[in-house]
Design a protein around this motif. Structure first.
Motif, PDB file in Angstrom:
ATOM      1  N   HIS A  84      64.386 -21.101  60.053  1.00  0.00           N
ATOM      2  CA  HIS A  84      64.851 -19.686  60.243  1.00  0.00           C
ATOM      3  C   HIS A  84      64.646 -19.221  61.619  1.00  0.00           C
ATOM      4  CE1 HIS A  84      64.744 -20.296  55.829  1.00  0.00           C
ATOM      5  NE2 HIS A  84      65.516 -19.353  55.747  1.00  0.00           N
ATOM      6  N   HIS A  85      65.643 -18.423  62.165  1.00  0.00           N
ATOM      7  CA  HIS A  85      65.519 -17.872  63.609  1.00  0.00           C
ATOM      8  C   HIS A  85      66.544 -16.926  63.807  1.00  0.00           C
ATOM      9  CE1 HIS A  85      64.417 -18.059  67.741  1.00  0.00           C
ATOM     10  NE2 HIS A  85      65.673 -18.064  68.064  1.00  0.00           N
ATOM     11  N   PRO A  86      66.274 -15.835  64.401  1.00  0.00           N
ATOM     12  CA  PRO A  86      65.018 -15.372  64.903  1.00  0.00           C
ATOM     13  C   PRO A  86      64.095 -14.748  63.993  1.00  0.00           C
ATOM     14  CG  PRO A  86      66.666 -13.600  65.404  1.00  0.00           C
ATOM     15  CD  PRO A  86      67.346 -14.782  64.667  1.00  0.00           C
ATOM     16  N   HIS A  87      64.410 -14.563  62.879  1.00  0.00           N
ATOM     17  CA  HIS A  87      63.560 -13.903  61.859  1.00  0.00           C
ATOM     18  C   HIS A  87      63.225 -15.252  60.937  1.00  0.00           C
ATOM     19  CE1 HIS A  87      64.335  -9.916  63.156  1.00  0.00           C
ATOM     20  NE2 HIS A  87      65.703 -10.006  63.025  1.00  0.00           N
ATOM     21  N   SER A  88      61.698 -14.988  60.305  1.00  0.00           N
ATOM     22  CA  SER A  88      61.198 -15.968  59.399  1.00  0.00           C
ATOM     23  C   SER A  88      62.205 -15.490  57.962  1.00  0.00           C
ATOM     24  CB  SER A  88      59.713 -15.647  59.133  1.00  0.00           C
ATOM     25  OG  SER A  88      59.397 -14.490  58.459  1.00  0.00           O
ATOM     26  N   ARG A  89      61.999 -16.500  56.975  1.00  0.00           N
ATOM     27  CA  ARG A  89      62.474 -16.277  55.674  1.00  0.00           C
ATOM     28  C   ARG A  89      61.806 -15.013  55.045  1.00  0.00           C
ATOM     29  NH1 ARG A  89      64.974 -19.310  52.336  1.00  0.00           N
ATOM     30  NH2 ARG A  89      64.806 -18.740  50.047  1.00  0.00           N
ATOM     31  N   ARG A  90      60.462 -14.814  55.361  1.00  0.00           N
ATOM     32  CA  ARG A  90      60.017 -13.617  54.765  1.00  0.00           C
ATOM     33  C   ARG A  90      60.430 -12.206  55.524  1.00  0.00           C
ATOM     34  NH1 ARG A  90      54.692 -16.278  55.875  1.00  0.00           N
ATOM     35  NH2 ARG A  90      54.154 -17.473  53.902  1.00  0.00           N
ATOM     36  N   GLU A  91      60.554 -12.476  56.648  1.00  0.00           N
ATOM     37  CA  GLU A  91      61.263 -11.030  57.411  1.00  0.00           C
ATOM     38  C   GLU A  91      62.697 -11.090  57.045  1.00  0.00           C
ATOM     39  OE1 GLU A  91      58.937 -11.597  61.580  1.00  0.00           O
ATOM     40  OE2 GLU A  91      60.673 -12.480  61.348  1.00  0.00           O
ATOM     41  N   LEU A  92      63.594 -11.844  56.762  1.00  0.00           N
ATOM     42  CA  LEU A  92      64.644 -11.534  56.303  1.00  0.00           C
ATOM     43  C   LEU A  92      65.025 -11.109  54.892  1.00  0.00           C
ATOM     44  CD1 LEU A  92      66.245 -15.188  57.471  1.00  0.00           C
ATOM     45  CD2 LEU A  92      66.854 -12.879  58.316  1.00  0.00           C
ATOM     46  N   GLN A  93      63.879 -11.417  54.063  1.00  0.00           N
ATOM     47  CA  GLN A  93      63.805 -10.704  52.608  1.00  0.00           C
ATOM     48  C   GLN A  93      63.561  -9.471  52.863  1.00  0.00           C
ATOM     49  OE1 GLN A  93      61.385 -13.847  51.081  1.00  0.00           O
ATOM     50  NE2 GLN A  93      63.376 -14.687  49.940  1.00  0.00           N
ATOM     51  N   CYS A 112      59.365 -30.086  67.639  1.00  0.00           N
ATOM     52  CA  CYS A 112      59.909 -28.514  67.826  1.00  0.00           C
ATOM     53  C   CYS A 112      59.636 -27.697  66.982  1.00  0.00           C
ATOM     54  CB  CYS A 112      61.344 -28.592  68.423  1.00  0.00           C
ATOM     55  SG  CYS A 112      61.598 -29.449  69.992  1.00  0.00           S
ATOM     56  N   HIS A 113      60.125 -28.216  65.543  1.00  0.00           N
ATOM     57  CA  HIS A 113      59.661 -27.334  64.404  1.00  0.00           C
ATOM     58  C   HIS A 113      58.215 -27.110  64.233  1.00  0.00           C
ATOM     59  CE1 HIS A 113      59.323 -26.579  60.199  1.00  0.00           C
ATOM     60  NE2 HIS A 113      60.392 -25.739  60.400  1.00  0.00           N
ATOM     61  N   SER A 114      57.310 -28.130  64.471  1.00  0.00           N
ATOM     62  CA  SER A 114      55.817 -27.997  64.173  1.00  0.00           C
ATOM     63  C   SER A 114      55.449 -27.254  65.211  1.00  0.00           C
ATOM     64  CB  SER A 114      55.436 -29.546  64.341  1.00  0.00           C
ATOM     65  OG  SER A 114      55.758 -30.291  63.276  1.00  0.00           O
ATOM     66  N   SER A 115      55.867 -27.476  66.422  1.00  0.00           N
ATOM     67  CA  SER A 115      55.351 -26.660  67.516  1.00  0.00           C
ATOM     68  C   SER A 115      55.564 -25.156  67.292  1.00  0.00           C
ATOM     69  CB  SER A 115      55.891 -27.168  68.885  1.00  0.00           C
ATOM     70  OG  SER A 115      55.318 -26.172  69.840  1.00  0.00           O
ATOM     71  N   HIS A 116      56.903 -24.830  67.065  1.00  0.00           N
ATOM     72  CA  HIS A 116      57.150 -23.338  66.484  1.00  0.00           C
ATOM     73  C   HIS A 116      56.378 -22.895  65.737  1.00  0.00           C
ATOM     74  CE1 HIS A 116      59.580 -19.890  65.431  1.00  0.00           C
ATOM     75  NE2 HIS A 116      59.814 -20.363  64.291  1.00  0.00           N
ATOM     76  N   THR A 117      56.071 -23.613  64.419  1.00  0.00           N
ATOM     77  CA  THR A 117      55.324 -23.112  63.427  1.00  0.00           C
ATOM     78  C   THR A 117      53.743 -22.761  63.759  1.00  0.00           C
ATOM     79  OG1 THR A 117      56.615 -24.300  61.817  1.00  0.00           O
ATOM     80  CG2 THR A 117      54.891 -23.609  61.010  1.00  0.00           C
ATOM     81  N   ARG A 119      52.659 -22.090  66.734  1.00  0.00           N
ATOM     82  CA  ARG A 119      52.710 -20.920  67.616  1.00  0.00           C
ATOM     83  C   ARG A 119      53.175 -19.590  66.979  1.00  0.00           C
ATOM     84  NH1 ARG A 119      55.953 -23.645  70.564  1.00  0.00           N
ATOM     85  NH2 ARG A 119      57.579 -21.994  70.588  1.00  0.00           N
ATOM     86  N   GLU A 120      54.074 -19.486  66.038  1.00  0.00           N
ATOM     87  CA  GLU A 120      54.795 -18.338  65.633  1.00  0.00           C
ATOM     88  C   GLU A 120      54.437 -17.839  64.136  1.00  0.00           C
ATOM     89  OE1 GLU A 120      56.600 -16.530  67.697  1.00  0.00           O
ATOM     90  OE2 GLU A 120      56.397 -17.944  69.221  1.00  0.00           O
ATOM     91  N   GLN A 121      54.253 -18.691  63.236  1.00  0.00           N
ATOM     92  CA  GLN A 121      54.077 -18.233  61.794  1.00  0.00           C
ATOM     93  C   GLN A 121      52.763 -17.703  61.571  1.00  0.00           C
ATOM     94  OE1 GLN A 121      56.903 -18.293  59.540  1.00  0.00           O
ATOM     95  NE2 GLN A 121      57.996 -18.634  61.701  1.00  0.00           N
TER      96      GLN A 121
END
Length: 127
Positions: A84-93, A112-117, A119-121
């Motif tokens: 989910h980008h640029p918002h997380s699933r929670r943010e979209l809801q 890349c998914h692991s690195s994003h998670t 840093r960002e989640q």
């Protein structure tokens, strides 16, 4: 002895247990229960059919452009995750948007998914 085999104190504050992982077994189980199952977090059949498959079909190669990955453009590896980008699933809801709309996703490779998670989640590995 390899680093992964070393014993260390549980990462939960004030827990004296030794573990070979970040948290001791009891605190790891507690964290998983709080987190809930994938289905409880909304990753059900609708997610698979309406979000993941169309995102991977649209982005068969990883489109991550994050700095710090050793590249300055899309890495080009095969996409394995619909992120989910640029918002997380929670943010979209929370915004009242459909988290299964492929418009809010991008295809990423595993690293890349692991690195994003991480840093960002919320609760990411580096937080």
């Amino acid at each position: 002895m390899p680093k992964s085999q070393r014993w260390r104190v549980c990462s939960t504050p004030e827990c004296p247990e030794f573990t070979q992982h970040g948290k001791c077994d009891a605190h790891r189980a507690e964290a998983e229960q709080r987190r809930g199952s994938a289905r409880q977090r909304g990753y059900d059949r609708d997610h698979e059919v309406l979000f993941r498959k169309p995102v991977i079909a649209r982005d068969p190669k990883c489109v991550c452009t994050a700095e710090g990955h050793g590249h300055c453009g899309p890495c080009g590896q095969p996409s394995r995750h619909a992120d989910h980008h640029p918002h997380s699933r929670r943010e979209l809801q929370a915004l009242g948007l459909d988290p299964n709309d492929p418009e809010y996703g991008r295809g990423l490779c595993g690293p890349c998914h692991s690195s994003h998670t991480a840093r960002e989640q919320p609760g990411g590995w580096h937080r």
